[in-house]
Design a protein around this motif. Structure first.
Motif, short mmCIF file in Angstrom:
data_model
loop_
_atom_site.label_atom_id
_atom_site.label_comp_id
_atom_site.label_asym_id
_atom_site.label_seq_id
_atom_site.Cartn_x
_atom_site.Cartn_y
_atom_site.Cartn_z
N ASN A 4 0.86 -1.17 0.00
CA ASN A 4 0.00 0.00 0.00
C ASN A 4 0.91 1.23 0.00
O ASN A 4 1.66 1.44 0.97
CB ASN A 4 -0.89 -0.03 1.25
CG ASN A 4 -2.06 0.91 1.15
OD1 ASN A 4 -2.46 1.32 0.06
ND2 ASN A 4 -2.61 1.29 2.29
N THR A 22 1.55 0.44 -10.53
CA THR A 22 0.27 -0.18 -10.88
C THR A 22 0.49 -1.42 -11.75
O THR A 22 -0.19 -2.44 -11.58
CB THR A 22 -0.64 0.83 -11.59
OG1 THR A 22 -0.83 1.97 -10.76
CG2 THR A 22 -1.99 0.20 -11.90
N ASP A 27 -1.05 -1.18 -4.67
CA ASP A 27 -2.12 -0.23 -4.38
C ASP A 27 -1.49 1.16 -4.19
O ASP A 27 -0.63 1.34 -3.32
CB ASP A 27 -2.86 -0.63 -3.10
CG ASP A 27 -3.74 -1.86 -3.31
OD1 ASP A 27 -4.20 -2.05 -4.45
OD2 ASP A 27 -3.94 -2.61 -2.35
N MET A 29 -2.04 5.31 -3.68
CA MET A 29 -2.78 6.54 -3.43
C MET A 29 -1.90 7.69 -3.94
O MET A 29 -0.80 7.91 -3.44
CB MET A 29 -3.06 6.72 -1.94
CG MET A 29 -3.40 8.16 -1.53
SD MET A 29 -4.97 8.76 -2.19
CE MET A 29 -6.08 8.17 -0.93
N LEU A 42 -5.95 9.20 -12.23
CA LEU A 42 -7.08 8.40 -11.72
C LEU A 42 -7.32 7.08 -12.46
O LEU A 42 -7.65 6.08 -11.83
CB LEU A 42 -8.35 9.25 -11.73
CG LEU A 42 -8.59 10.10 -10.49
CD1 LEU A 42 -9.79 11.02 -10.71
CD2 LEU A 42 -8.82 9.22 -9.26
N THR A 46 -5.01 3.40 -7.59
CA THR A 46 -6.11 2.91 -6.76
C THR A 46 -7.01 4.05 -6.31
O THR A 46 -8.24 3.93 -6.31
CB THR A 46 -5.55 2.18 -5.52
OG1 THR A 46 -4.56 1.24 -5.94
CG2 THR A 46 -6.65 1.45 -4.77
N ASN A 47 -6.39 5.16 -5.94
CA ASN A 47 -7.13 6.33 -5.49
C ASN A 47 -6.24 7.55 -5.67
O ASN A 47 -5.02 7.42 -5.82
CB ASN A 47 -7.53 6.19 -4.02
CG ASN A 47 -8.76 7.00 -3.67
OD1 ASN A 47 -9.17 7.88 -4.44
ND2 ASN A 47 -9.37 6.70 -2.53
N ALA A 48 -6.85 8.73 -5.64
CA ALA A 48 -6.06 9.96 -5.80
C ALA A 48 -6.78 11.10 -5.10
O ALA A 48 -8.01 11.14 -5.04
CB ALA A 48 -5.85 10.28 -7.28
N ARG A 49 -5.97 12.03 -4.59
CA ARG A 49 -6.54 13.20 -3.91
C ARG A 49 -5.80 14.46 -4.33
O ARG A 49 -4.59 14.44 -4.57
CB ARG A 49 -6.46 13.04 -2.40
CG ARG A 49 -7.42 12.02 -1.84
CD ARG A 49 -7.33 11.94 -0.32
NE ARG A 49 -7.67 13.22 0.32
CZ ARG A 49 -7.66 13.39 1.64
NH1 ARG A 49 -7.33 12.38 2.44
NH2 ARG A 49 -7.98 14.56 2.16
N TYR A 67 0.33 3.23 5.36
CA TYR A 67 1.01 2.88 4.11
C TYR A 67 2.33 2.16 4.39
O TYR A 67 3.05 2.49 5.34
CB TYR A 67 1.27 4.14 3.27
CG TYR A 67 -0.01 4.79 2.79
CD1 TYR A 67 -0.64 4.35 1.63
CD2 TYR A 67 -0.61 5.81 3.51
CE1 TYR A 67 -1.83 4.93 1.20
CE2 TYR A 67 -1.79 6.40 3.08
CZ TYR A 67 -2.40 5.96 1.93
OH TYR A 67 -3.57 6.52 1.51
#
Length: 215
Positions: A4, A22, A27, A29, A42, A46-49, A67
């Motif tokens: 992670n 990836t 995983d 972020m 995106l 897995t995710n993005a901010r 993480y």
């Protein structure tokens, strides 16, 4: 093994790291201040901010201690990279990898909590210089300040001889760890099988010994 990973900074370096992670089924972020960059990332993370990783409240909201690794890929603003690295450690990051472009930056990042510092530009510059200054080296990877792995043509004087006959380990303190033939990597080497002109050797050893052996 799936990890992670928190990746901060989605410039060219960060975006490339994100895509490769990836591909290896990790995983990821991804975080960046730019909405455009986050939108581009995106589809494959897995995710993005969207957020400023020098903002303590934002870093606190990331749950960085969850993480396995945190990667600081910020390359165009060293102060932000330094602040981000320190904040990640303050909030419990287990292992922080930070990007640097100079030895001075490396020292400061290590003092501010980085566990590992990488030099993308320096690494590529070293590879380019060695690759094109040496007629016999086709690929090169420095493992540390002393040991390297190199991909090298079989010298003409070795064609038809076996690794056992050449006794490379004793004479040059090098280990042949693989062969490459028709762009196919063959792990391990049969010491009794004669080498051919269309092969390349993948050798492990000190850079000076590689140069001495294959000059």
């Amino acid at each position: 093994m799936k990890n992670n990973i928190l990746l901060i900074g989605l410039g060219y370096f960060g975006m490339t790291v994100a895509k490769k992670l990836t591909e290896y089924k990790q995983d990821v972020m991804a975080v960046d201040m730019s909405e455009e960059r986050v939108d581009l990332a995106l589809p494959f993370v897995t995710n993005a901010r969207i957020g400023n990783a020098t903002d303590e409240k934002f870093v606190a909201s990331l749950g960085v201690n969850d993480y396995d690794f945190c990667i600081v890929g910020i390359g165009d603003d060293f102060l932000s990279s330094l602040q981000t690295t320190a904040l990640l450690k303050d909030y419990g990051a287990k292992y922080v990898v930070a990007r640097a472009t100079s030895d001075a930056q490396e020292k400061l990042l290590l003092r501010n909590g980085a566990d590992r510092v990488v030099f993308p530009e320096k690494t590529l510059a070293t590879w380019t210089a060695i690759r094109f200054a040496s007629n016999h080296i086709f690929d090169y990877l420095a493992l540390d300040d002393q040991f390297s792995i190199a991909e090298i043509d079989v010298p003409k004087r070795w064609v038809g001889k076996t690794v056992h006959e050449l006794d490379i380990r004793k004479l040059y303190h090098l280990n042949i760890i693989a062969l490459k033939e028709d762009n196919v990597l063959i792990p391990g080497v049969d010491p009794t099988k004669p080498l051919t002109a269309n092969q390349r050797l993948v050798v492990l050893g000190r850079k000076e010994n590689i140069d001495k052996c294959f000059q």
